[in-house]
Structures are given as structure tokens and as C-alpha cells.
Design an enzyme around this catalytic site. Structure first.
Site, PDB file in Angstrom:
ATOM      1  N   VAL A  69      32.104  63.255  39.751  1.00 20.22           N
ATOM      2  CA  VAL A  69      33.180  63.525  40.706  1.00 20.22           C
ATOM      3  C   VAL A  69      34.545  63.599  40.028  1.00 20.22           C
ATOM      4  O   VAL A  69      35.543  63.915  40.681  1.00 20.22           O
ATOM      5  CB  VAL A  69      33.196  62.482  41.838  1.00 20.22           C
ATOM      6  CG1 VAL A  69      31.895  62.544  42.637  1.00 20.22           C
ATOM      7  CG2 VAL A  69      33.444  61.079  41.306  1.00 20.22           C
ATOM      8  N   ASN A  95      34.168  55.019  45.747  1.00 18.23           N
ATOM      9  CA  ASN A  95      34.046  53.905  44.817  1.00 18.23           C
ATOM     10  C   ASN A  95      34.093  54.329  43.347  1.00 18.23           C
ATOM     11  O   ASN A  95      34.487  53.540  42.493  1.00 18.23           O
ATOM     12  CB  ASN A  95      32.735  53.160  45.075  1.00 18.23           C
ATOM     13  CG  ASN A  95      32.402  52.183  43.982  1.00 18.23           C
ATOM     14  OD1 ASN A  95      32.990  51.112  43.879  1.00 18.23           O
ATOM     15  ND2 ASN A  95      31.441  52.554  43.124  1.00 18.23           N
ATOM     16  N   SER A 145      42.363  48.118  44.233  1.00 17.68           N
ATOM     17  CA  SER A 145      42.397  47.071  43.216  1.00 17.68           C
ATOM     18  C   SER A 145      43.654  46.227  43.398  1.00 17.68           C
ATOM     19  O   SER A 145      44.712  46.739  43.769  1.00 17.68           O
ATOM     20  CB  SER A 145      42.406  47.687  41.816  1.00 17.68           C
ATOM     21  OG  SER A 145      42.642  46.708  40.825  1.00 17.68           O
ATOM     22  N   TYR A 158      45.429  53.459  35.203  1.00 15.23           N
ATOM     23  CA  TYR A 158      44.521  52.943  36.235  1.00 15.23           C
ATOM     24  C   TYR A 158      45.309  52.346  37.408  1.00 15.23           C
ATOM     25  O   TYR A 158      45.012  52.617  38.576  1.00 15.23           O
ATOM     26  CB  TYR A 158      43.603  51.894  35.619  1.00 15.23           C
ATOM     27  CG  TYR A 158      42.634  51.254  36.585  1.00 15.23           C
ATOM     28  CD1 TYR A 158      41.443  51.890  36.911  1.00 15.23           C
ATOM     29  CD2 TYR A 158      42.911  50.021  37.152  1.00 15.23           C
ATOM     30  CE1 TYR A 158      40.545  51.300  37.791  1.00 15.23           C
ATOM     31  CE2 TYR A 158      42.015  49.417  38.029  1.00 15.23           C
ATOM     32  CZ  TYR A 158      40.836  50.063  38.345  1.00 15.23           C
ATOM     33  OH  TYR A 158      39.949  49.473  39.229  1.00 15.23           O
ATOM     34  N   LYS A 162      45.364  53.542  41.428  1.00 10.20           N
ATOM     35  CA  LYS A 162      45.013  52.670  42.547  1.00 10.20           C
ATOM     36  C   LYS A 162      46.189  52.502  43.512  1.00 10.20           C
ATOM     37  O   LYS A 162      45.997  52.394  44.726  1.00 10.20           O
ATOM     38  CB  LYS A 162      44.548  51.317  42.029  1.00 10.20           C
ATOM     39  CG  LYS A 162      43.206  51.366  41.306  1.00 10.20           C
ATOM     40  CD  LYS A 162      42.103  51.910  42.202  1.00 10.20           C
ATOM     41  CE  LYS A 162      40.734  51.850  41.519  1.00 10.20           C
ATOM     42  NZ  LYS A 162      39.651  52.382  42.386  1.00 10.20           N
TER      43      LYS A 162
END
Length: 253
Positions: A69, A95, A145, A158, A162
Site C-alpha cells: 500500500v 494500520n 501514535s 514518522y 502520524k
């Protein structure tokens, strides 16, 4: 009518990145609760084969398909599988994710893009492609997160992804709400996964000690505990909950 249990029997779930870690727990718990589940993976390994075996032993219509994905073509092939096998979706759990630890000064553009493509752009594309097969009462659950609230060194890419997921969720909650579609973030804390257990013993112990001390419940979490939050957000028990961030993190600071 008073509802006393979480019911997802017969609901059609898509859980991305479901062969390992938290995702695997989400898939298995959804299937065990009576949902039909499609999940995807990027690379062949034993975790894929073992998940297929477990799902074959669980009643329901379950499928494990290969799709990256992080690439638009991977999203397109996954959604074609969903339309062919299910025809509709009741629950989407975004997810799938990747992470790396790189000093910001050394963070290359292609690595920035890789992390954002899998952790954020994939959710954007999956939700967009799913709109024609989502009906009133559908629930979109984006895995977030705690890092986006506190920031973590070496994870700027990251953390940014998020944090953006929260913004996407809140905007879509308002845009899709009139259609009866709910959109929420489920934000795990530090969860015991296969990757953690594969660390050298001294590193594993140091991690346990460090995060246990930071957590109100004085322990790390389990994937099944994240699944509890997912099942709540997927069920009618949360039918008036949208645009929220549900932290399942043991009270970590």
C-alpha cells in the site's frame, strides 16, 4: 435499547498490514468476533502462511492478499480484491506502517517520502477508493501514535506522518459525517510485538524497564488490548464517536 456488548458479527473489515505485530492482533480479534476480514502484506514470509492457517480455522470469509500500500498500484490492486470479494466495506483499519530511525540532518528525501507514502498517503488513497462501497454506519479507524504528541528524536518523518493522520481524520470526520461515516484515530502505546521480542536480550530488557517506568499501569501493552479499542470504534457502541483520538497506551507519559 441498552447495548451491553461489542457486536461486529457479519461486518466487512479491511485491515492493512495485518500479518505481524499490532495488525495481526487486529485481524485475528476481528475475525474471532465474527467479522469477515481482508488484510494485506508486502513480502512473503512465515507470518503470512501462519496467519492464513489461523484464519482458516476461524469461521468467516477471510482473505490475506499481497499488496504494497506504499505504492498507488498496490492500493488499486488491494481495493479491486475488496470490491470483488466483499462488494462493500463496513470498517477500514489503516494500520500498515513503516518506520526508520535517522538523524534529521541525514534524512534523505526518498526516505521521507517512503515513510509518508506508507503511513499517510496509503490511508488517503484507501479511504478515497472506498467511498463508493462505504455506507451509513461505516467506521474508518486510522492507527496513530503517541509520538505525534510528544515528538521522538530520529523519527521526524514518522512523527510528521502520524500527526498528519490526526488532521486528516478530523477533517474527514466532518466531511463524511453527514453520510453517517465515522472517522477516528486509535493511538497505541508501547506494544509487545515480534519485532520487539527479536531484539537482543539486553536491549529488550532495557526497553521494558524504560517504558514500564513511563507508563501509569507499569507494564507494556499487548496487541489484543489495541484490538479492544478497534472493536469499540467498529461497533455501534461508538456510533456517536467521531473525529476523536482514542489512546490505548496504559497512561504513558
Amino acid at each position: 435499547m441498552v447495548q451491553t456488548q461489542i457486536a461486529v458479527e457479519g461486518k466487512k473489515f479491511l485491515v492493512t498490514g495485518g500479518t505481524k505485530g499490532i495488525g495481526r492482533g487486529l485481524v485475528l480479534n476481528a475475525a474471532a468476533a465474527g467479522a469477515d476480514v481482508i488484510t494485506c502484506y508486502r513480502s512473503e514470509d512465515e507470518s503470512v502462511a501462519s496467519l492464513v492457517r489461523e484464519l482458516k480455522e476461524t469461521p468467516g470469509d477471510h482473505h490475506v492478499v499481497r499488496a504494497d500500500v506504499g505504492e498507488p498500484e498496490g492500493v488499486r490492486s488491494l481495493m479491486e480484491e475488496v470490491r470483488t470479494r466483499f462488494g462493500r466495506l463496513d470498517v477500514i483499519v489503516n494500520n500498515a506502517g513503516v518506520i526508520s530511525h535517522i538523524p534529521y540532518a541525514n534524512l534523505a528525501l526518498d526516505e521521507w517520502q517512503r515513510i509518508l507514502d506508507t503511513n499517510l498517503t496509503a490511508a488517503f488513497l484507501i479511504i478515497q477508493e472506498s467511498l463508493p462501497i462505504l455506507g451509513p454506519g461505516a467506521s474508518i479507524i486510522n492507527i496513530g501514535s503517541k509520538s505525534c504528541e510528544v515528538g521522538i528524536p530520529l523519527r521526524a518523518h514518522y512523527t510528521a506522518a502520524k500527526a498528519a493522520m490526526v488532521g486528516l481524520t478530523k477533517s474527514l470526520a466532518k466531511e463524511l459525517g453527514p453520510q453517517g461515516i465515522r472517522v477516528n484515530v486509535l493511538a497505541p502505546g508501547v506494544i509487545v510485538t515480534e519485532a520487539m521480542l527479536a531484539l537482543p536480550p539486553d536491549q529488550l530488557e532495557a526497553m521494558k524497564v524504560r517504558y514500564t517506568a513511563k507508563t501509569a499501569l507499569a507494564r507494556l501493552g499487548e496487541a489484543d488490548e489495541i484490538a479492544g479499542g478497534m472493536l469499540f470504534l467498529a461497533s455501534d457502541l461508538s456510533r456517536y464517536v467521531t473525529g476523536e483520538v482514542l489512546h490505548v497506551d496504559g497512561g504513558i507519559t
